[in-house]
Write an enzyme that holds these catalytic residues in place. Structure first.
Site, short mmCIF file in Angstrom:
data_model
loop_
_atom_site.label_atom_id
_atom_site.label_comp_id
_atom_site.label_asym_id
_atom_site.label_seq_id
_atom_site.Cartn_x
_atom_site.Cartn_y
_atom_site.Cartn_z
N ASP A 169 7.02 -3.06 -4.60
CA ASP A 169 5.67 -2.62 -4.32
C ASP A 169 5.15 -1.97 -5.61
O ASP A 169 5.88 -1.75 -6.57
CB ASP A 169 5.64 -1.65 -3.13
CG ASP A 169 4.25 -1.60 -2.50
OD1 ASP A 169 4.14 -1.22 -1.32
OD2 ASP A 169 3.28 -1.93 -3.20
C1 GLC Z 1 -0.03 -1.21 -2.49
C2 GLC Z 1 0.57 -1.47 -1.14
C3 GLC Z 1 1.02 -2.88 -0.94
C4 GLC Z 1 0.11 -3.79 -1.72
C5 GLC Z 1 0.34 -3.53 -3.19
C6 GLC Z 1 -0.59 -4.36 -4.09
O1 GLC Z 1 0.33 0.06 -2.95
O2 GLC Z 1 1.63 -0.63 -0.71
O3 GLC Z 1 0.99 -3.15 0.46
O4 GLC Z 1 0.39 -5.15 -1.43
O5 GLC Z 1 0.20 -2.16 -3.51
O6 GLC Z 1 -1.91 -3.96 -3.90
#
Ligand code: GLC
Length: 744
Positions: free
Chosen positions: A283
């Site tokens: 993430d």
């Molecule tokens: C965010 C979220 C995740 C998302 C990623 C890209 O912090 O936790 O669900 O897909 O970053 O935006």
């Protein structure tokens, strides 16, 4: 530079054509050409960091990333907006790097791209798997026209804590419903073939346990038993994997003491036990965050921990790109781990067709006005199916003759209904409830007043939505309109930016001055309908829920929310939504969910010694699976009969009313004894959405197999044990008559 790419591409293509070699052969053919830095580059993902159609960025972070892109050290980019930007960035990757390996373009296409369907929790309330799949397909069709080929969805985190703002993004509290919806969404996004230019790679996230963040506080600690992991948290991920999901995403949280991004046990479950062959992406920054967790002493160690835990791609930690090659050269990380990750990334690029045509997602440039796009009718249909009628004393549906007051902060809202996860949609593009009511009933005999301001300050993704808790200016217009009408329709709730990532709340009550507003309206108008907008379960005080005539939960209904809710209020269609998550009476009951254990002192008892509160009931305000229609549907007693190696469970369901309804008939089971451990008092194991004409009755039947009644052990084995089971064919998790049976 260019010559090498062309030569390698021709060689690979020619040999593949000639020999129709497998993707694996083609992947290995490219892998053999790569330097270690180029391999690591495929494991590096950056946020779309500059206007690629403009001059190259100079100085700072963007310039560094741009240079990395030109070095061939970037494998994927996220949040790039628009085909021209995608094309420009792809051109750099394909024509200015040594090997010309194309990028994958990712984005959070959670419930639509510019045409937004209801938020995912609302979609789940439809229990309509075909509609949910179509919604994901529509999102893919629109998003791929803008050059994207990877969505970071479906979020499949089970959650039983409405304080957690991201409960909005998932499918609620139940692993069976969550698993079916995970499958539907993966099939929708990915279609029948990933190399279909209207398909995009899906991503099962956040692996794992994120929905169990302690105290509902986002990014907080997760500590759960193996039983919960294997029987509540993992099933939707396994369902997504079985549905062929192309990618997974790590979660931010620690899981039982170890950050998910560096958790080798988790990776082993995914890649060994489940045999997942796709890409596991971190993430945002979660590799680097292992330092804050106190697991990595520095980014070098975090790099080593993430790579050892087989995290295949680093989203925005700049960890792999800085430290991984050196760790390999120093013998700290085996190059075979890098090769495995790169094979997964390259395979995804071949599967998407990008290696054969890097610009294949740039050939359908389009831009549609969301409310009239090819996907808006489906978005409205799903918004109508998602709304949940929580109370109705017969005041609904309305008639055109009635003089109504359409009042409250959500009446004219064109932004909030889009929810928090509208990364690519444009603000204020939803049709408001007012616009919907004008469309459906006209504006005669309709007084409108929004009342006090709802939020102060900027309303956008990275900011807290600041709530007005004191200023009641404008309340008088609401009260006057209500007083002079036959019925007051009060549209209120939480703002779209009140739920979603980093939006945890201690209180689930209506924010700001809204409860005061309702009470002031109730003083002057006895006929009141609440239309509740929310991305999570909300708590309405009992003095309010007892006095109002009806409550319609609209959720955050998306682009077409206005006409959808208006159609339901005016009876063009009967509400049919059912709660995918329990609505508690107070925050003090949380976590409160239907699939709980019986405990050793279930009660009630005359003595005090049973599992209860001294200051309130154990029961929720509205249980999982609950929802009313504009008719009355009755369920005859459940019948269960063993039929060889399955059980037939049936019940006669009848529409006693005068309007056609869609009824979500639910099947629950209880395993009275298991060697694995105690079992929930009820577990959803099936459902059917059936349309019943006025007066129609239908024998609804389910075939229950041993697997549906199995439990997963902490070794990940599915275990079925014959014994006594109870079954309920019911309208929700707290209703129905049971039929018990000894499975021999
Ligand atoms: C965010 C979220 C995740 C998302 C990623 C890209 O912090 O936790 O669900 O897909 O970053 O935006």
């Amino acid at each position: 530079m260019k010559k090498v790419y062309l030569l390698s591409a021709i060689l690979v293509a020619a040999s593949a054509l000639a020999q129709k070699q497998s993707t694996a052969w083609r992947v290995d053919s490219v892998l053999e050409l790569m330097t270690l830095e180029e391999k690591v580059g495929q494991m590096n993902q950056y946020n779309g960091f500059w206007n690629a159609t403009g001059p190259a960025p100079v100085g700072g972070d963007a310039a560094t990333k741009y240079q990395h892109l030109r070095n061939g050290w970037v494998g994927s980019v996220l949040n790039v907006q628009g085909v021209e930007e995608v094309r420009a960035m792809q051109r750099v990757a394909v024509e200015e790097t040594r090997l010309g390996i194309p990028l994958i373009f990712g984005c959070d296409v959670i419930h639509g791209y510019k045409t937004l369907s209801p938020v995912p929790l609302a979609e789940a309330a439809s229990w309509d798997l075909a509609a949910i799949e179509k919604s994901a397909r529509n999102a893919a069709e629109e998003a791929t026209a803008y050059g994207l080929n990877w969505t970071f969805a479906p979020m499949v985190d089970i959650s039983r804590d409405p304080r957690w703002g991201r409960i909005m993004e998932g499918a609620g509290e139940d692993p069976f419903l969550g698993s079916r919806i995970a499958e539907a969404r993966v099939h929708g996004f990915q279609g029948s073939a990933l190399n279909d230019p209207l398909s995009m790679a899906a991503c099962a996230k956040h692996f794992a346990g994120y929905g169990f963040s302690e105290a509902g506080r986002d990014y907080n600690t997760v500590d759960v038993s193996d039983y919960t992991l294997y029987n509540v948290i993992y099933p939707p991920f396994q369902a997504a994997k079985k549905a062929g999901v192309a990618t997974f995403m790590n979660s931010f949280n620690t899981l039982n003491g170890i950050p998910a991004t560096g958790n080798q046990a988790l990776a082993s479950v995914l890649k060994e036990d489940w045999g997942f062959e796709g890409v596991l992406v971190s993430d945002w920054g979660s590799i680097g965050e292992m330092q804050a967790h106190g697991y990595a002493e520095n980014l070098t160690q975090a790099t080593q921990q993430a790579a050892t835990a087989r995290c295949d791609m680093d989203m925005e930690s700049l960890a792999y790109v800085q430290y991984l090659a050196a760790l390999v050269r120093e013998g700290e990380i085996s190059e075979s781990i890098v090769d495995d990750a790169v094979r997964r990334v390259l395979k995804l690029k071949f599967d998407l067709g990008l290696m054969d045509d890097p610009y294949r997602y740039c050939k359908r440039p389009g831009s549609w006005e969301p409310t009239t796009s090819p996907w808006s009718a489906d978005a409205q249909d799903l918004a109508e199916k998602s709304a949940v009628l929580l109370k109705n004393n017969g005041i609904l549906p309305l008639t055109k003759k009635q003089a109504i007051a359409l009042v409250g902060p959500m009446v004219q809202e064109k932004n909030s209904p889009l929810g928090n996860w509208r990364v690519s949609s444009d603000d204020n593009t939803a049709l408001s409830l007012y616009e919907g009511m004008v469309q459906v009933r006209g504006e005669k005999r309709m007084a409108v007043a929004s009342g006090p301001v709802f939020l102060k300050g900027p309303i956008s993704f990275p900011f807290e939505a600041e709530i007005n808790t004191t200023d009641t200016a404008g309340l008088h217009s609401v009260v006057d309109a209500a007083r002079n009408a036959e019925i007051a329709i009060l549209a209120l709730g939480e703002h779209g930016f009140h739920s979603g990532e980093a939006r945890s709340r201690m209180s689930l009550h209506l924010p700001g001055v809204q409860e005061h507003m309702i009470r002031e309206v109730l003083k002057v108008q006895e006929h009141v309908v609440l239309v509740l907008y929310a991305g999570r379960p909300m708590i309405l005080p009992e003095d309010i829920t007892e006095q109002v005539d009806a409550i319609l939960l609209a959720w955050q209904p998306g682009t077409m929310g206005g006409p959808a809710i208006a159609n339901l209020l005016m009876g063009k269609r009967s509400p049919s939504g059912r709660l995918p998550v329990t609505f508690p009476r107070t925050e003090g009951q949380i976590p409160l969910y239907y699939g709980a254990f019986n405990t050793g002192r279930p009660g009630p008892s005359d003595a005090v010694f049973w599992s209860h509160y001294g200051d309130g009931p154990n029961t929720p305000a509205y249980p999982f699976g609950y929802g009313l229609t504009y008719s009355t549907v009755t369920y005859a007693a459940t019948q269960a009969k063993q039929m060889g190696d399955s059980i037939a469970v049936t019940a006669l369901v009848k529409n006693e009313g005068k309007v056609a309804v869609d009824e979500v008939v639910q099947l629950y089971a209880r395993d009275h004894h298991s060697s694995v451990g105690v079992q929930p008092v009820r577990r959803l194991i099936g459902f059917q959405r059936v349309t019943l004409k006025p007066g129609e009755e239908r024998m609804v039947s389910f075939s229950v197999t041993a697997d549906l009644l199995s439990v997963t052990t902490s070794e990940g084995e599915r275990l079925f044990e014959p014994g006594t089971f109870s079954f309920w064919v019911a309208p929700h998790s707290a209703a129905g008559t049971s039929a018990s049976l000894d499975w021999k």
